[in-house]
Design a protein around this motif. Sequence first.
Motif, mmCIF file in Angstrom:
data_model
loop_
_atom_site.group_PDB
_atom_site.id
_atom_site.type_symbol
_atom_site.label_atom_id
_atom_site.label_comp_id
_atom_site.label_asym_id
_atom_site.label_seq_id
_atom_site.Cartn_x
_atom_site.Cartn_y
_atom_site.Cartn_z
ATOM 1 N N SER A 297 2.764 13.741 -1.421
ATOM 2 C CA SER A 297 1.168 13.618 -1.066
ATOM 3 C C SER A 297 0.812 14.264 0.379
ATOM 4 N N PRO B 152 0.889 18.975 -3.275
ATOM 5 C CA PRO B 152 1.161 17.566 -3.751
ATOM 6 C C PRO B 152 1.105 17.542 -5.314
ATOM 7 N N VAL B 153 1.959 16.417 -5.975
ATOM 8 C CA VAL B 153 2.235 16.390 -7.278
ATOM 9 C C VAL B 153 1.241 15.251 -7.820
ATOM 10 N N ARG B 154 0.325 15.466 -8.684
ATOM 11 C CA ARG B 154 -0.644 14.437 -9.022
ATOM 12 C C ARG B 154 0.362 13.505 -9.995
ATOM 13 N N TYR C 91 -7.738 17.572 -1.576
ATOM 14 C CA TYR C 91 -6.742 16.530 -2.411
ATOM 15 C C TYR C 91 -7.172 15.002 -1.948
ATOM 16 N N LEU D 104 -3.610 2.986 -4.309
ATOM 17 C CA LEU D 104 -4.615 3.873 -3.951
ATOM 18 C C LEU D 104 -4.891 4.827 -4.923
ATOM 19 N N TYR E 239 -4.776 7.870 -5.320
ATOM 20 C CA TYR E 239 -3.687 9.033 -5.514
ATOM 21 C C TYR E 239 -2.372 8.572 -6.372
ATOM 22 N N LEU E 240 -2.269 7.086 -6.320
ATOM 23 C CA LEU E 240 -1.241 6.652 -7.008
ATOM 24 C C LEU E 240 -1.565 5.661 -8.385
ATOM 25 N N GLN F 165 -1.567 8.406 4.312
ATOM 26 C CA GLN F 165 -2.264 6.935 4.346
ATOM 27 C C GLN F 165 -2.619 6.944 5.850
ATOM 28 N N LEU G 9 6.863 10.147 5.792
ATOM 29 C CA LEU G 9 5.786 11.429 5.457
ATOM 30 C C LEU G 9 4.828 11.692 6.890
ATOM 31 N N TRP H 50 0.662 -1.390 -0.008
ATOM 32 C CA TRP H 50 -0.028 0.116 0.057
ATOM 33 C C TRP H 50 0.879 1.303 -0.072
ATOM 34 N N VAL H 51 1.836 1.197 0.708
ATOM 35 C CA VAL H 51 2.840 2.447 0.888
ATOM 36 C C VAL H 51 4.256 2.285 0.172
ATOM 37 N N THR I 262 4.704 11.160 -6.498
ATOM 38 C CA THR I 262 3.370 11.562 -5.918
ATOM 39 C C THR I 262 3.237 11.345 -4.475
ATOM 40 N N HIS I 263 3.812 10.126 -4.178
ATOM 41 C CA HIS I 263 3.647 9.604 -2.710
ATOM 42 C C HIS I 263 4.416 10.450 -1.685
#
Lengths: 436, 436
Positions: free
Chosen positions: A351, A222-224, B435, A293, A295-296, B186, B258, A161-162, A347-348
């Motif tokens: 975020s 954040p950067v998409r 976001y 997720l 956003y990723l 997250q 993060l 996930w991370v 992106t992460h």
Amino acid sequence: MTAVDFTHDPNRRSWVTSAGSGDFPLQNLPFGVVAGADGEPRGVVRIGDTALHLSGLAASGLLTGEAQAAAEAAAGGTLNTLFALGSGPRTALRRALHALLIEGAPHQEAVAALLTPLRDVDVLLPARIGDYTDFYVGIHHARSVGALFRPDDPLLPNYKWVPIGYHGRASSVRVSSAPVIRPHGQLKAPDAPAPVLAPTRRLDFELELGVWIGPENRLGTPVRIDHAESHIAGFCLLNDWSARDVQAWEYQPLGPFLAKNFGTTVSPWVLTPEALAPFRIPFDRPEGDPAPLPYLDSPRHRASGGLDIELQVRISTARMRADGQQPHPITRSSSRHMYWTFAQLVTHHTSNGCNLQPGDLLGSGTLSGPDAGSEGSLLELSRGGTDPITLPSGETRTFLEDGDEITLSARAHRPGAATIGFGECVAVIDPAITYP
Amino acid sequence: MTAVDFTHDPNRRSWVTSAGSGDFPLQNLPFGVVAGADGEPRGVVRIGDTALHLSGLAASGLLTGEAQAAAEAAAGGTLNTLFALGSGPRTALRRALHALLIEGAPHQEAVAALLTPLRDVDVLLPARIGDYTDFYVGIHHARSVGALFRPDDPLLPNYKWVPIGYHGRASSVRVSSAPVIRPHGQLKAPDAPAPVLAPTRRLDFELELGVWIGPENRLGTPVRIDHAESHIAGFCLLNDWSARDVQAWEYQPLGPFLAKNFGTTVSPWVLTPEALAPFRIPFDRPEGDPAPLPYLDSPRHRASGGLDIELQVRISTARMRADGQQPHPITRSSSRHMYWTFAQLVTHHTSNGCNLQPGDLLGSGTLSGPDAGSEGSLLELSRGGTDPITLPSGETRTFLEDGDEITLSARAHRPGAATIGFGECVAVIDPAITYP
């Protein structure tokens, strides 16, 4: 994603003879920084075995518009300013360089005067690194190292996930060919009542790719995922030297620290996203693994988020060099083993609003493959130090000995594309100092 | 250790009226960087509520020798060059400033012309931070937070041997008064099948001291314990903002990332080791605890390695400010609770050869005391979010709400010495952005 265009045409050749074979043909054109006899660092583009001085090119009148702006930005002692410009000027400069370096190009005499053989210069770190972040995207590495540190719990529940990462040390990043001194650290045997300070006995390499960050994102922004690649200025090889005994004792609860920050080696040539455009592949996940997720994730990222780069590690011991033996390949792996892409890492990383800046360096984490012979560290190759590897010299290794030299290399190839490479990321282990 | 001398004499007063009370009397004289109406950053020394411009002082002809060199080094937009000079020039400048600012000093008119009221300037980050490292020297914090994350294993076996630290994010360090945006991250409830990306619900402060690094050590060159203090340029307050829910999910196996790197706030004034000389105390260990390994120990360090600084945290909610209420103290603690000294942190950090550079920042880790009311974070104050604290406004808090403002402050005092302070390290929590 950067498009494939005429600059990638595998049938085109450069009038620079040494570009006819090897890692640096006309289709590559990576950036770097070198210092000549005057010691002054200057931004260059590598073609074959030569460096094209961008300050000279900027002064030559041969460039215009964005290409001229990019050459001017790269003329100084670091590439940070070029990185900050982003892909527009960088691509314009690539096209202009292509036009100047292709067989039959005009102005060959003027351009040839700006070329210096690399044997006549020192190759330097390409950028002033603000922050260096190391990730952990090699799932095969995470699983097999996890099994050594935590037999019951090799791959932690957050892994899929991370995109796990941590901050590394910027000050001790050195460019390829600078030796690495065997570090001291606290070592504690499981049955010892107390640790001792001594030179590490389990010194290791880690095979990684790195990216150099281009345009910044402001703190809080954040950067998409579909903009993430526009923040990447280029790619390199990265060796995340690690003292496994120090790491095992110190890493709980806040992660690796002195086990890593004594030195990190990067290759000097910054391969652009443009040069790697032909080697993009879909990003996907093994059957049964969770989707990233939202956003990723994006359709565009799924279509072309991945990279296909072959990776290799070779070792050369002092005895092998004395005997005239070639470095011996111990690992062949691939960027295909990245569980997360660099776009996902950008992106992460941002975020939570964390700001990345031009010249920041991200490491991928160790890129081991699933099979024997694709392990990205000696920790894995020697099964935690229990199963030595044997070299052609008859020597064995669990971890690195003084005088061992590790060379990382990387090459991208596929049918219909010109093969390009990263050059080498190499360093020798120097003996520990006398301390304390 | 820096000696106590005439510059610490508590009976001496400055002709600068505002230096007669508060944190910044004649005996303090911290460095900083401010920008006036022209926006140009300039190095200054704070006296009372005014900033003495060092560029002007360097041009005034009032200084000579090392003091002049120090003022020139501090004249630019960051203090990195001053930090690199080390204690000799810094001490010379302190003595020269003392002579110019004391009651009855000559040249008062010329010096007064170089003073700017702080209300007329922006106070900036004092240095360009190369690397930021955060430690974990608050043993009471380590034990109580450890109990929340690992009930069976609160204080890990390495804690009393290894000064635990990790690399933090340099790019997101901001000076006091810059707001902090509530970060996304997250979040995963223990019983949820998957994490979600959402604004943190467990935003926290951490009460820390920071040190600014002075002269560098070369890569591969450890700093011995008795030389460690010569690498410290000064001290500040540091708030290591933390998203506890993000941290709990992401921190294994490589540490916080993060959960921390969205922002760190430091106080703007660099208190010198010279100013803090009267507040040095012996370094010792509780009965039964192991002695530090030899590289972290020396007779001199045992005699005076510690620091005695009072620390305080106050909170002010949006409603409290609207109602005209003063910030409410929630924590009183002390630098006496550092299990490792900053000298030990410098020596440990460099024990593997890692190079520290001028302007690098080290955080102490959260400096909680052993008693109720001395907890250095809301995580501890609210017992992991289970036991809200009640404010005079009737509001309760487990973690920070939008609009909450946290103020760290620090003061050093003892009989026979002039009291000096750090000023404030303050920031308000801004709401999360929309976001993704």
